[in-house]
Scaffold this active site. Structure first.
Site, PDB file in Angstrom:
ATOM      1  N   LYS A   1       0.847  -1.210   0.000  1.00 57.27           N
ATOM      2  CA  LYS A   1       0.000   0.000   0.000  1.00 57.27           C
ATOM      3  C   LYS A   1       0.876   1.252   0.000  1.00 57.27           C
ATOM      4  CE  LYS A   1      -3.217   2.554   3.065  1.00 57.27           C
ATOM      5  NZ  LYS A   1      -4.087   2.514   4.264  1.00 57.27           N
TER       6      LYS A   1
ATOM      7  N   ASP B   1      -2.689  10.015   4.159  1.00 52.97           N
ATOM      8  CA  ASP B   1      -4.090   9.620   4.281  1.00 52.97           C
ATOM      9  C   ASP B   1      -4.842  10.612   5.171  1.00 52.97           C
ATOM     10  OD1 ASP B   1      -6.496   8.326   4.387  1.00 52.97           O
ATOM     11  OD2 ASP B   1      -5.782   6.608   5.575  1.00 52.97           O
TER      12      ASP B   1
ATOM     13  N   LYS C   1     -10.245  12.306   8.764  1.00 49.96           N
ATOM     14  CA  LYS C   1      -9.743  11.856  10.064  1.00 49.96           C
ATOM     15  C   LYS C   1      -9.704  13.017  11.045  1.00 49.96           C
ATOM     16  CE  LYS C   1      -6.558   8.254   8.442  1.00 49.96           C
ATOM     17  NZ  LYS C   1      -7.221   7.111   9.088  1.00 49.96           N
TER      18      LYS C   1
ATOM     19  N   ASP D   1       1.606   6.194   5.780  1.00 49.40           N
ATOM     20  CA  ASP D   1       0.630   5.232   5.257  1.00 49.40           C
ATOM     21  C   ASP D   1       1.128   4.518   3.997  1.00 49.40           C
ATOM     22  OD1 ASP D   1      -1.741   3.950   5.767  1.00 49.40           O
ATOM     23  OD2 ASP D   1      -2.996   5.379   4.673  1.00 49.40           O
TER      24      ASP D   1
ATOM     25  N   ASP E   1     -12.209   6.753   4.021  1.00 46.62           N
ATOM     26  CA  ASP E   1     -10.977   6.489   4.771  1.00 46.62           C
ATOM     27  C   ASP E   1     -10.531   5.025   4.615  1.00 46.62           C
ATOM     28  OD1 ASP E   1      -8.826   7.048   6.343  1.00 46.62           O
ATOM     29  OD2 ASP E   1      -9.937   7.147   8.241  1.00 46.62           O
TER      30      ASP E   1
ATOM     31  N   GLU F   1      -9.375   3.549   2.125  1.00 49.83           N
ATOM     32  CA  GLU F   1      -8.845   3.743   0.773  1.00 49.83           C
ATOM     33  C   GLU F   1      -7.747   2.745   0.422  1.00 49.83           C
ATOM     34  OE1 GLU F   1      -7.653   5.159   3.352  1.00 49.83           O
ATOM     35  OE2 GLU F   1      -5.506   4.892   3.038  1.00 49.83           O
TER      36      GLU F   1
ATOM     37  N   ARG G   1      -7.505  -0.453   0.948  1.00 50.20           N
ATOM     38  CA  ARG G   1      -8.000  -1.694   0.345  1.00 50.20           C
ATOM     39  C   ARG G   1      -8.411  -1.478  -1.114  1.00 50.20           C
ATOM     40  NH1 ARG G   1     -12.456  -2.236   4.946  1.00 50.20           N
ATOM     41  NH2 ARG G   1     -10.776  -1.113   6.000  1.00 50.20           N
TER      42      ARG G   1
HETATM   43  N1  BES Z   1      -4.311   4.277   7.086  1.00 43.94           N
HETATM   44  C1  BES Z   1      -5.422   3.896   7.854  1.00 43.94           C
HETATM   45  C2  BES Z   1      -5.109   2.823   8.895  1.00 43.94           C
HETATM   46  C3  BES Z   1      -4.125   3.164   9.980  1.00 43.94           C
HETATM   47  C4  BES Z   1      -4.562   3.485  11.245  1.00 43.94           C
HETATM   48  C5  BES Z   1      -2.773   3.070   9.761  1.00 43.94           C
HETATM   49  C6  BES Z   1      -3.654   3.750  12.243  1.00 43.94           C
HETATM   50  C7  BES Z   1      -1.860   3.340  10.758  1.00 43.94           C
HETATM   51  C8  BES Z   1      -2.302   3.678  12.006  1.00 43.94           C
HETATM   52  C9  BES Z   1      -6.536   3.359   6.948  1.00 43.94           C
HETATM   53  O1  BES Z   1      -6.574   3.857   5.668  1.00 43.94           O
HETATM   54  C10 BES Z   1      -7.816   3.694   7.622  1.00 43.94           C
HETATM   55  O2  BES Z   1      -8.090   4.851   7.753  1.00 43.94           O
HETATM   56  N2  BES Z   1      -8.575   2.695   8.029  1.00 43.94           N
HETATM   57  C11 BES Z   1      -9.823   2.903   8.665  1.00 43.94           C
HETATM   58  C12 BES Z   1     -10.828   2.015   7.976  1.00 43.94           C
HETATM   59  C13 BES Z   1     -12.249   2.252   8.369  1.00 43.94           C
HETATM   60  C14 BES Z   1     -12.724   3.603   7.901  1.00 43.94           C
HETATM   61  C15 BES Z   1     -13.088   1.164   7.753  1.00 43.94           C
HETATM   62  C16 BES Z   1      -9.663   2.505  10.129  1.00 43.94           C
HETATM   63  O3  BES Z   1      -9.003   1.532  10.412  1.00 43.94           O
HETATM   64  O4  BES Z   1     -10.228   3.195  10.974  1.00 43.94           O
HETATM   65 ZN    ZN Z   2      -7.713   5.670   5.520  1.00 44.37          ZN
HETATM   66 ZN    ZN Z   3      -4.761   4.551   4.884  1.00 42.63          ZN
END
Ligand code: BES
Ligand code: ZN
Ligand code: ZN
Length: 496
Positions: free
Chosen positions: A262, A267, A274, A285, A344, A346, A348
């Site tokens: 990824k 992000d 966020k 990220d 968020d 994104e 995947r």
């Molecule tokens: N980049 C984040 C995940 C992340 C969180 C990485 C903390 C490093 C530290 C990812 O893109 C994300 O925002 N995931 C969300 C998904 C949700 C909206 C389904 C998450 O995990 O909250």
């Molecule tokens: Zn995200």
């Molecule tokens: Zn992310």
């Protein structure tokens, strides 16, 4: 750093490091120096119990500086590396440019050569300087300069293997530090084009092929999920494909391994934005991309007998009038439609295209993706282990073993189809989020599985909690390079 092997401590340079594996090892480790230490070992041992990371500077009777370095009881690769890295970093102002390490205490252990690799890897990593954008550079680390020299004291019969282990530890550290720079760089200096450029340069330098698709080519190819995430960005996406195989391979056919990482260069969350407090951490990220870059580079430098393909889809996830909105339905390279519930989620999306591309064009025997994918993994495993998902028990077992061996721990979570419930969309083939704050890491893995096109040996590593961490080496969180050491160990084992 120039590394040489020598047989006797007598010939060694002024400053000597003696690693000691726990209190029970103290006497034997110091025995060869019995008559040469001040104070004498009996007294020394009252002050030094060789706990992990404990150090004691002493002198030999001929005036040579000796550092006792504790590794704790039964140290593995991870513990040895940590002790040496901490030592190298903490005493950077005191260490000379010429250093010797007395290896007998390590080589006595069953996994002795791997401990030597860890020691050299740690010593090198301890030279890393994080102040990339400081106008006044810090004093250079004594072991990082051109005159730096490391003498390893080992018996003649092991010297070749010791030299190999040391070279591997040094090479991997060099690649890891280059990866640290990439992950620690802020998003304004780390556009998708910069990631691609890193790969291009590395490929040229270390002899593997790199192909970069720009936006026009990404459009022509139909990487629609990557394009969807990129809609809100001021910067063009890139799709980088790296391919390494050893030169002149005439032996048995090589195992083909596909790695997908990824590469979200920042992000914000997109319109599902966020909270601002910790958003700055999201420059990391692209930790999955970094792991793929580092693994391909290190494999090429070490000339591992594997056929390796690395794919990195890269974009930032930003807020804009053109950005994708929750409820949008997008297309993907696989042809499957995706309903966006949360912008968020994104990572995947871009991985969906990267993984499907890998399967369709390279069909590797083993397919592994790495991503800082979910906060859910961090809540589940904290900062000590990455999440592992796999449909292949053998692959999962091997990766798990490499995790234990290298200290880059991973822990398996389920991929049962029961969780497919989370992916059901009324309007599209799948949705990118269940809308529920439960089992987020598993739901994300199930989403990715759809785009593996039933690849029989796939593993997904969710490295959200381990790619960017607090450490003794910086005041803020910083890059760990997680994945490089793990995957190189895995590749070495399967190609043995
Ligand atoms: N980049 C984040 C995940 C992340 C969180 C990485 C903390 C490093 C530290 C990812 O893109 C994300 O925002 N995931 C969300 C998904 C949700 C909206 C389904 C998450 O995990 O909250
Ligand atoms: Zn995200
Ligand atoms: Zn992310």
């Amino acid at each position: 750093m120039n590394i040489t092997i020598q047989q006797s401590p007598e010939e060694s340079s002024e400053t000597l490091v003696i690693p000691v594996a726990g209190a029970s090892d103290c006497r034997t480790a110091l025995a060869p120096f019995e008559k040469k230490l001040t104070p004498a070992p009996d007294r020394l041992l009252k002050e030094f119990s060789a706990e992990a990371g404990e150090t004691l500077p002493v002198y030999s009777t001929d005036g040579r500086r000796i550092w006792l370095l504790g590794l704790g009881d039964n140290p593995g690769f991870g513990e040895t590396l940590k002790a040496f890295r901490g030592f190298s970093h903490k005493y950077r102002k005191k260490l000379p440019a010429q250093l010797s390490i007395y290896l007998a205490p390590l080589l006595k252990k069953e996994n002795g050569h791997s401990l030597v690799e860890a020691a050299v890897n740690g010593l090198c990593l301890g030279t890393y300087q994080i102040g990339l954008f400081k106008t006044e550079a810090a004093d250079p680390h004594p072991l990082a300069g051109s005159g730096a020299r490391l003498r390893l004291i080992a018996d003649a019969d092991t010297s070749e293997k010791v030299a190999q282990a040391a070279a591997s530890g040094q090479t991997i550290a060099d690649t890891q530090m280059s990866i640290f720079n990439l992950v620690n760089a802020p998003s304004n200096k780390k556009l998708p084009a910069h990631l691609a450029e890193w790969a291009r340069r590395s490929g040229e330098k270390y002899g593997y092929s790199v192909r970069v698709m720009d936006k026009a080519e990404i459009e022509k190819t139909g990487l629609y999920a990557l394009l969807a995430v990129n809609q809100g960005s001021a910067h063009e996406p890139t799709f980088t494909i790296m391919e390494y195989r050893p030169e002149n391979n005439s032996g048995a056919p090589l195992p083909k391994i596909g790695l997908v990482g990824k590469g979200v260069t920042f992000d914000t969350g997109g319109l599902s934005i966020k909270p601002s407090t910790n958003m700055y951490l999201m420059k990391s990220d692209m930790g999955g991309a970094a792991a793929v870059f580092g693994t391909v580079e290190a494999a090429a430098r070490l000339k591992l007998p594997v056929h390796l393909v690395g794919i990195v889809p890269a974009t930032d996830n930003s807020v804009d009038a053109n950005a994708i909105k929750p409820s949008d339905v997008i297309n993907s390279y696989s042809g499957k439609t995706i309903e966006i519930i949360d912008t968020d989620a994104e990572g995947r999306l871009i991985l969906a295209d990267g993984i499907f591309y890998m399967k369709k064009h390279y069909d590797p025997e083993i397919l592994i993706d790495l991503a800082t994918l979910t906060g859910s993994t961090v809540r589940t495993l904290g900062y000590h282990a990455a999440g592992l998902f796999s449909n292949d028990d053998e692959l999962a077992g091997r990766l798990f073993d490499s995790g234990l061996q290298t200290g880059e721990r991973i822990w398996r979570l389920p991929l049962w189809d029961l969780y497919n419930e989370d992916l059901k969309s009324d309007v599209a083939d799948v949705r990118n989020f269940s809308g529920k704050p439960i089992a987020g890491a598993i739901a994300a893995a199930k989403f990715l599985e759809v785009f593996t096109a039933q690849h029989p040996a796939w593993a997904h590593l969710d490295i959200a909690g381990v790619a960017f961490q607090d450490s003794e080496f910086s005041n803020q969180k910083s890059a760990t390079g997680f994945g490089v050491r793990l995957l190189i160990d895995y590749l070495k084992r399967i190609s043995e």
